[in-house]
Motif scaffolding. Sequence first.
Motif, mmCIF file in Angstrom:
data_model
loop_
_atom_site.group_PDB
_atom_site.id
_atom_site.type_symbol
_atom_site.label_atom_id
_atom_site.label_comp_id
_atom_site.label_asym_id
_atom_site.label_seq_id
_atom_site.Cartn_x
_atom_site.Cartn_y
_atom_site.Cartn_z
ATOM 1 N N PHE A 1 0.453 -1.575 -0.042
ATOM 2 C CA PHE A 1 -0.222 0.189 -0.585
ATOM 3 C C PHE A 1 1.053 1.278 0.110
ATOM 4 O O PHE A 1 0.376 2.156 -0.996
ATOM 5 C CB PHE A 1 -0.772 -0.480 1.082
ATOM 6 N N ALA A 2 2.358 1.143 1.056
ATOM 7 C CA ALA A 2 2.381 2.558 1.036
ATOM 8 C C ALA A 2 3.910 2.691 -0.378
ATOM 9 O O ALA A 2 4.202 3.479 -0.686
ATOM 10 C CB ALA A 2 3.812 2.303 2.389
ATOM 11 N N ASN A 3 4.273 1.924 -0.407
ATOM 12 C CA ASN A 3 5.140 1.572 -1.427
ATOM 13 C C ASN A 3 3.880 2.087 -3.363
ATOM 14 O O ASN A 3 4.813 3.469 -3.465
ATOM 15 C CB ASN A 3 6.109 0.748 -1.947
ATOM 16 N N SER A 4 3.025 1.353 -3.503
ATOM 17 C CA SER A 4 2.733 2.096 -4.729
ATOM 18 C C SER A 4 1.219 3.873 -4.172
ATOM 19 O O SER A 4 1.875 4.291 -5.421
ATOM 20 C CB SER A 4 1.596 1.095 -4.716
ATOM 21 N N LEU A 5 1.547 3.923 -3.019
ATOM 22 C CA LEU A 5 0.927 5.638 -2.725
ATOM 23 C C LEU A 5 1.857 6.241 -3.519
ATOM 24 O O LEU A 5 1.940 7.196 -4.131
ATOM 25 C CB LEU A 5 0.626 5.899 -1.318
#
Length: 530
Positions: A323-327
């Motif tokens: 989630f964080a990487n993609s955000l």
Amino acid sequence: MDEDKDLEDLMANLGDFGRYQCFQFLLHLLGAMTAGMHMLSLVTVAAVPEHRCRIPGLEGNDSFGDWNSSEISSYIPKTADGFDSCHIWDSATNTSQTCTSWVYDRTYYQTSRAVEWDFVCSRRWMGAASQSIYMFGVFTGAVLLGTLADKYGRKTIFYISAVLQVILGVGVAFVSEYYSFLGTRFFYGMFGSAGSYITGFVLTMEIVGPSKRTACGVTTQASFALGCMLVAFWGFLIPDRQLLQIVYGLHGALLLGRVHEAVTIVERAMRTNKHPIPLDVAHFVSKGLATNVKREDRSYGISDIFKTPNMRCRAFNVCFNWFANSLVFYGLSLNTGKLYGNPFLVLFLACLVEIPSYIMTTLLMDRTGRRSLISTLMLLGGLACLVSAYIPQDTHIGSVSATSVVMLGKFFIAGSFAIIYNYTAELFPTVVRNTSLGVGSMCARLSGALTPLITLLDSFDKTLPSLIFSITAILSGLLVLLLPETLNKSMPQTLEDGERFGEGDSACTNCYGRKNSLPHQYSLPLSAVE
């Protein structure tokens, strides 16, 4: 000797990266390249040029007009960044009012979905929704097609996705109604990115030997970046947005020809090795490195990943990392048009900077391990986002500095995003590997879908989107230290292997010497736990 054992022997004969694996890998690279192109196609096809209000009585209905004349400047309010893009002076009341039609700067873009449908000011949500709906399609495809790939075979899903991404990629160029456009983009995302990219990545992890897994996984990410660079390249060469979208869609046709070629190579490899048992190609591709485990006649799904405590905690941590990487990754990629300079060049450089990041990652992953490297890169990427938010951009030097820091942040976050693909494939057992990658990618696409909506918050505070990206990346970078290291460890095969894998292994236990050497023993197979 059962079929899975025969396949083990076959893979041993073919080697870690023989001719068969090479051709399969090239096919998967094409899938990654087209996925990258489809993912960012809207950056050019629906680009939002500089714009201002149309002046009634002075300008006609052309969307492109005189941009910066002395006569026009008396009608448009000024801001620190130039013309106010959403308001016009009312000479009768001597106040500014919201306008309903706009004129666009044609310096870089001649046509665009944003120009045709006015994705500006109070209608900015329409452009954000167009990108979000694509990501929701990828979100749906990640879990649905991932589960179907585990059940019916990777090759089948890979081929179906290759066909549909061409049909949808070309067809979306001719959709003339906004809500039909949204519906088409949903399925475009489902098959254009999720079906070919994720399935191809899992196939790569399963058919190549352990010594080549890191290099092949990261190279797949680099191929995705190449697709992003092609978005900038074709966007620069082709000014017409309809023709541009058709070109993006037709790249998927390259994938179709390679699928049949790859199948032929497998069969030829079997004949060369004089293997006595006829090969079921779909089964072989799906189980390239499956071990000699007697499997029960049952299917595995998402619930199996969260069934037992060790895998459940690991799954939640990994999901948040996706989630964080993609955000952060898409937050930086989709907003390159807001940075200083030629938008095509900035987009190209933002994708190009991923290549040295992947090279660095490949060189370091098998030396430092996955856990410490991904944590470091996420922390540095988060800090870069935080710094870029507070660099004043009202001067040339400030704009260049902000762009440079954003590129640096993209360098770090691209590396961590590449690692999480490999890391997830190594953390979860064979029976749910494709599903776990699908769930992780589902979380990534959820944040990718939220990213365009989060960027709309800059209407309240220009630094707010960057702060959200930064805090999320830093928090995930710290939490990933709780995951076990997978370097030089065999990939788990069964649910029992997956639950015992890395038990008691985290950065904290390693630092303080509290690693648990007596993992919990289960009296029943986990596959029997309901």
